[in-house]
Design an enzyme around this catalytic site. Structure first.
Site, PDB file in Angstrom:
ATOM      1  N   CYS A   1      -2.117  -0.787   7.425  1.00 25.07           N
ATOM      2  CA  CYS A   1      -1.441   0.514   7.361  1.00 25.07           C
ATOM      3  C   CYS A   1      -1.691   1.328   8.624  1.00 25.07           C
ATOM      4  CB  CYS A   1      -1.888   1.282   6.126  1.00 25.07           C
ATOM      5  SG  CYS A   1      -1.348   0.510   4.578  1.00 25.07           S
TER       6      CYS A   1
ATOM      7  N   GLU B   1       0.802   3.867   1.896  1.00 26.48           N
ATOM      8  CA  GLU B   1       1.253   4.243   3.235  1.00 26.48           C
ATOM      9  C   GLU B   1       2.442   3.387   3.664  1.00 26.48           C
ATOM     10  OE1 GLU B   1      -3.363   4.185   3.304  1.00 26.48           O
ATOM     11  OE2 GLU B   1      -1.747   3.162   2.246  1.00 26.48           O
TER      12      GLU B   1
ATOM     13  N   HIS C   1       0.837  -1.192   0.000  1.00 27.07           N
ATOM     14  CA  HIS C   1       0.000   0.000   0.000  1.00 27.07           C
ATOM     15  C   HIS C   1       0.877   1.249   0.000  1.00 27.07           C
ATOM     16  CE1 HIS C   1      -3.844  -2.090   1.684  1.00 27.07           C
ATOM     17  NE2 HIS C   1      -3.400  -2.636   0.573  1.00 27.07           N
TER      18      HIS C   1
ATOM     19  N   CYS D   1      -6.032   1.293   5.534  1.00 26.77           N
ATOM     20  CA  CYS D   1      -6.606   0.020   5.974  1.00 26.77           C
ATOM     21  C   CYS D   1      -6.063  -0.327   7.362  1.00 26.77           C
ATOM     22  CB  CYS D   1      -6.241  -1.088   4.979  1.00 26.77           C
ATOM     23  SG  CYS D   1      -4.492  -1.576   5.053  1.00 26.77           S
TER      24      CYS D   1
END
Length: 151
Positions: free
Chosen positions: A109, A80, A78, A106
């Site tokens: 993260c 992040e 991801h 999410c």
């Protein structure tokens, strides 16, 4: 001519960063900022040196995995995660920073954000992950949907 606020400025940069994404489902960008300085950026995609989903297809689509579920079944990281990893790789402390992101983080993260010491998250779009919202809320990290009041 009016200048953008700092939040507007950094949110616009996350939109540009997201354009580097190699994900076929969702293009996400993240920017880590402290004292009005960009410390790290990240976009979602496969690890360096590995095949991109753009080239080999989306495993999640092939397995018909709904958004927000089974994050481990994906070639990519991801945005992040990539921003936090970039900061670590270059020895940059992000403790006390703000993370700007095109999408609400999410749960995976969110846990990384909490433990990295990020104090504020500003995002553009929601994400279907109630546990992430609960954990971030309990942690003391300030979360704001861009253009709305802090929660």
């Amino acid at each position: 001519m009016s200048r953008p606020s700092w939040d507007e400025y950094f949110i616009e940069i996350t939109r540009l960063v997201a354009k580097r994404s190699t994900c076929l489902r969702r293009q996400v960008g993240a920017v880590v900022v402290k004292d009005k300085n960009i410390l790290a950026t990240g976009y979602n995609g496969s690890p360096s040196g590995t095949a991109h989903c753009l080239d080999v297809g989306c495993l999640r689509e092939q397995l018909q995995i709904p958004s927000g579920e089974r994050h481990e079944l994906c070639r990519g990281l991801h945005a992040e995660q990539n921003a936090i990893i970039q900061a670590a790789k270059h020895g940059t402390s992000i403790d006390g920073a703000t993370l700007y992101c095109t999408t609400m983080p999410c749960i995976i993260c969110s846990k990384m954000i909490i433990n990295a010491g990020i104090k504020r998250v500003v995002y553009l779009e929601g994400y279907p992950d109630q546990l992430a919202e609960q954990m971030v809320g309990q942690s003391g990290v300030v979360v704001e949907k861009f253009g709305e009041e802090a929660s």
